[in-house]
Design a protein around this motif. Structure first.
Motif, mmCIF file in Angstrom:
data_model
loop_
_atom_site.group_PDB
_atom_site.id
_atom_site.type_symbol
_atom_site.label_atom_id
_atom_site.label_comp_id
_atom_site.label_asym_id
_atom_site.label_seq_id
_atom_site.Cartn_x
_atom_site.Cartn_y
_atom_site.Cartn_z
ATOM 1 N N PHE A 336 -24.674 -8.017 -3.964
ATOM 2 C CA PHE A 336 -23.964 -6.886 -4.557
ATOM 3 C C PHE A 336 -22.634 -6.693 -3.839
ATOM 4 N N LEU A 337 -21.553 -6.644 -4.608
ATOM 5 C CA LEU A 337 -20.234 -6.392 -4.043
ATOM 6 C C LEU A 337 -19.872 -4.930 -4.273
ATOM 7 N N HIS A 338 -19.471 -4.245 -3.212
ATOM 8 C CA HIS A 338 -19.122 -2.828 -3.276
ATOM 9 C C HIS A 338 -17.599 -2.691 -3.270
ATOM 10 N N SER A 339 -17.029 -2.395 -4.426
ATOM 11 C CA SER A 339 -15.572 -2.340 -4.547
ATOM 12 C C SER A 339 -14.970 -1.119 -3.870
ATOM 13 N N GLY A 340 -15.679 0.002 -3.887
ATOM 14 C CA GLY A 340 -15.184 1.213 -3.239
ATOM 15 C C GLY A 340 -13.869 1.700 -3.808
ATOM 16 N N ALA A 341 -13.792 1.851 -5.124
ATOM 17 C CA ALA A 341 -12.543 2.293 -5.748
ATOM 18 C C ALA A 341 -12.253 3.756 -5.423
ATOM 19 N N ILE A 342 -13.215 4.623 -5.694
ATOM 20 C CA ILE A 342 -13.040 6.037 -5.338
ATOM 21 C C ILE A 342 -13.169 6.200 -3.825
ATOM 22 N N ASP A 343 -14.109 5.479 -3.228
ATOM 23 C CA ASP A 343 -14.391 5.566 -1.793
ATOM 24 C C ASP A 343 -14.022 4.243 -1.107
ATOM 25 N N ASN A 344 -12.768 4.007 -0.683
ATOM 26 C CA ASN A 344 -11.716 4.990 -0.628
ATOM 27 C C ASN A 344 -10.395 4.300 -0.965
ATOM 28 N N ALA A 345 -10.461 3.303 -1.873
ATOM 29 C CA ALA A 345 -9.222 2.636 -2.273
ATOM 30 C C ALA A 345 -8.242 3.644 -2.858
ATOM 31 N N SER A 346 -8.755 4.582 -3.649
ATOM 32 C CA SER A 346 -7.870 5.581 -4.251
ATOM 33 C C SER A 346 -7.261 6.486 -3.195
ATOM 34 N N GLY A 347 -8.009 6.774 -2.116
ATOM 35 C CA GLY A 347 -7.476 7.591 -1.031
ATOM 36 C C GLY A 347 -6.358 6.891 -0.284
ATOM 37 N N VAL A 348 -6.497 5.584 -0.061
ATOM 38 C CA VAL A 348 -5.433 4.821 0.590
ATOM 39 C C VAL A 348 -4.219 4.740 -0.329
ATOM 40 N N ALA A 349 -4.447 4.550 -1.625
ATOM 41 C CA ALA A 349 -3.341 4.533 -2.584
ATOM 42 C C ALA A 349 -2.587 5.860 -2.556
ATOM 43 N N LEU A 350 -3.320 6.968 -2.487
ATOM 44 C CA LEU A 350 -2.680 8.284 -2.402
ATOM 45 C C LEU A 350 -1.855 8.388 -1.124
ATOM 46 N N MET A 351 -2.395 7.906 -0.011
ATOM 47 C CA MET A 351 -1.663 7.985 1.248
ATOM 48 C C MET A 351 -0.386 7.147 1.200
ATOM 49 N N LEU A 352 -0.427 5.978 0.570
ATOM 50 C CA LEU A 352 0.777 5.154 0.435
ATOM 51 C C LEU A 352 1.838 5.870 -0.394
ATOM 52 N N GLU A 353 1.394 6.580 -1.418
ATOM 53 C CA GLU A 353 2.334 7.349 -2.227
ATOM 54 C C GLU A 353 2.903 8.514 -1.426
#
Length: 555
Positions: A336-353
């Motif tokens: 099983f691969l855990h992409s972690g889009a909400i937890d926490n790729a989206s958080g890092v994307a927000l921080m980059l913005e």
């Protein structure tokens, strides 16, 4: 199967090249989309793509993701933190691999608990061998002068296995409940306990997750400890002793050894004025745990926006978003691969913005932005960042954490964890109100969000910290229950769940929040009347980083 847009195809193409050769891939410039929603979408998709392999700390997917963030910091002209490694704060880690199936062997009396089925365990000790050990039940293990409560009163737990209900009593306020839950094992260790068994409390397995899923997540959580100069392992009383977890049926079996019934004891454990049952069992137990140690190196990615006010620039605001996730896991022979889009790729994307926006206007205080590693390994990356000074920063005045932003539905209000305990609550509520959002109560007190993420690494060192999360809106609890019961820490946490217009709204709130904190005229601190003003006494426990500051400034 993920849906592939043209942007997703571009991400996949870039990532394929990068994973084959990270160094060569980053020699080429990658175009960044023009609008905020496009950038948030692009970055989240990139970081949660299957080719990131779940961004597990210490693995190649996480290392590549770190290079992606570092490249963005570089393109924005942020000040690096290291002369040698630029934006990478390399953290040496000890990795502890369990010797035993399920992490623990446990028998009480003649009753043997089956590993993974009945019990799971973890330790950082090479070997824990307890024969004929005393077993002591200490309720919640709550110790509080504020609430005139000591669950260890007149109990001798030296060398014993202490059994506790996991968490803290539900009659406590949400934030304080989370705090005392975080101290459970530490309190037992301070009193000389050799091991602790925490029991999932009533309702947990029905409302949050059954024990079999809990066991999977517990065993898949990395057991890391950062090491300081000379290779010394970070002190951690919580994980320095044996720790096992079982479901409520396990506690019934333990009580049955003494002819006790859980149902008669349970009501006294949730009533604030009832006398908490606490006792030593007559039946001895046997427990075995142990680990093998390995070494690893994994980076925080840290960029600095220097403050411009001569008096305030040394008082930094730290912003964190954890970069790592749970990687690739094998359960019953299936991968099983855990992409972690909400937890926490989206958080890092927000921080980059945020980094891009905060660079546009003059800030009085310095802002340090960090994509931290080791979150899934018990907050190791943020703990390291909080322990040592960032070059050029005299002290950290406050911090903001970004984690698992539930942007799957139209957000109408936010929970401002930590805000009411600070003297800059008006800055927090003003940033939220400025985007037509209300203030909500914690919708999930049983998850202990107040102390469960990277803000706690700073809080316990006396630094007031803020964590914003979505509150219950017109949709009620359904979006929360759906995410946390079906997607959180599961392979189904994918970017298709995210409403990127809502993520854009959260970005705007965070930008205004950090800008307001950075430009605030007053000293940022705990509120004098807050419970935590006393609990988290401000103490400068941070040493100089074992890294040299780069002499050049931002571009």
């Amino acid at each position: 199967m993920k849906r592939r847009s043209s942007l997703s195809a571009l991400v996949a193409g870039i990532a394929t090249v990068c994973l084959s050769s990270v160094a060569l891939a980053f020699q080429a410039e990658t175009p960044v989309p023009a609008t905020r929603v496009e950038r948030l979408t692009y970055d989240t998709m990139f970081l949660s793509d299957d080719l990131m392999e779940g961004r597990e700390a210490g693995k190649r997917g996480h290392d590549f993701a770190a290079q992606f963030v570092a490249k963005r910091f570089r393109s924005l002209g942020m000040m690096p933190v290291s002369d040698e490694n630029e934006y990478l704060q390399l953290i040496p880690m000890k990795v502890f691999r369990t010797r035993y199936h399920g992490g623990v062997r446990f028998t009480i009396g003649a009753d043997r608990f089956e590993p993974i089925v009945d019990i799971v365990g973890r330790t950082r000790q090479q070997e824990v061998m307890l024969e004929d050990a005393r077993v002591v039940f200490a309720g919640w293990g709550l110790v509080s002068d504020e609430y005139k409560r000591n669950d260890y009163k007149k109990l001798d737990v030296e060398g014993a296995i202490v059994v506790l209900l996991q968490g803290a009593p539900p009659f406590l306020p949400s934030d304080e409940r989370a705090y005392f839950a975080s101290r459970q094992i530490e309190e037992a260790a301070k009193r000389g306990a050799a091991a602790v068994i925490t029991v999932l409390p009533p309702g947990y397995e029905e409302q949050i997750m059954p024990f079999d899923r809990y066991a999977d997540e517990f065993l898949e959580t990395q057991n890391f400890a950062w090491t300081g100069p000379g290779g010394s392992v970070a002190e951690d009383p919580v994980h320095g002793i044996g720790h096992a977890v079982m479901g409520l049926d396990g506690l019934r079996r333990i009580f049955a050894q003494e002819g006790l019934e859980w149902e008669k004891i349970a009501p006294k454990l949730v009533h604030p004025k009832a006398k908490v049952p606490r006792f030593e069992l007559d039946v001895p137990a046997k427990m075995e745990m142990g680990v093998w140690e390995q070494s690893a190196l994994t980076p925080n990615v840290v960029g600095v926006i220097p403050g411009r006010n001569r008096m305030l620039a040394g008082e930094a605001i730290v912003v964190t978003a954890h970069l790592d996730h749970r990687g690739v896991q094998i359960r019953d022979g299936e991968t099983f691969l855990h992409s972690g889009a909400i937890d926490n790729a989206s958080g890092v994307a927000l921080m980059l913005e945020m980094a891009q926006e905060l660079k546009k206007r003059r800030l009085a205080r310095t802002v340090v932005l960090a994509a931290v590693t080791g979150h899934e390994a018990n907050l190791q990356g943020s703990d390291y960042l909080a322990q040592f000074r960032v070059p050029g920063v005299k002290k950290v005045s406050a911090m903001v954490n970004i984690d698992s932003l539930l942007t799957t539905f139209p957000i109408s209000n936010l929970v401002a964890f930590g805000a009411e305990h600070t003297n800059f609550e008006n800055v927090v509520t003003g940033a939220i109100a400025g985007h037509n959002l209300g203030i909500a109560e914690d919708p999930l007190p049983d998850y202990y969000h107040f102390t469960g993420s990277d803000q706690f690494s700073f809080m316990k060192r006396g630094i007031p910290s803020i964590y914003l999360a979505a509150g219950i809106g017109p949709e009620g609890r359904e979006p929360f229950d759906t995410f946390f019961q079906s997607h959180h820490h599961q392979p189904t946490d994918v970017f298709e769940l995210i409403d990127f217009e809502q993520l854009e709204r959260m970005t705007a709130v965070h930008v205004d929040l950090v800008r307001g904190m950075a430009n605030a005229g007053q000293l940022l601190d705990w509120d004098d009347d807050s419970f935590f003003a006393e609990e988290f006494k401000r103490a400068d426990q941070r040493a100089d980083l074992p890294q040299k500051r780069r002499r050049r400034g931002a571009n």
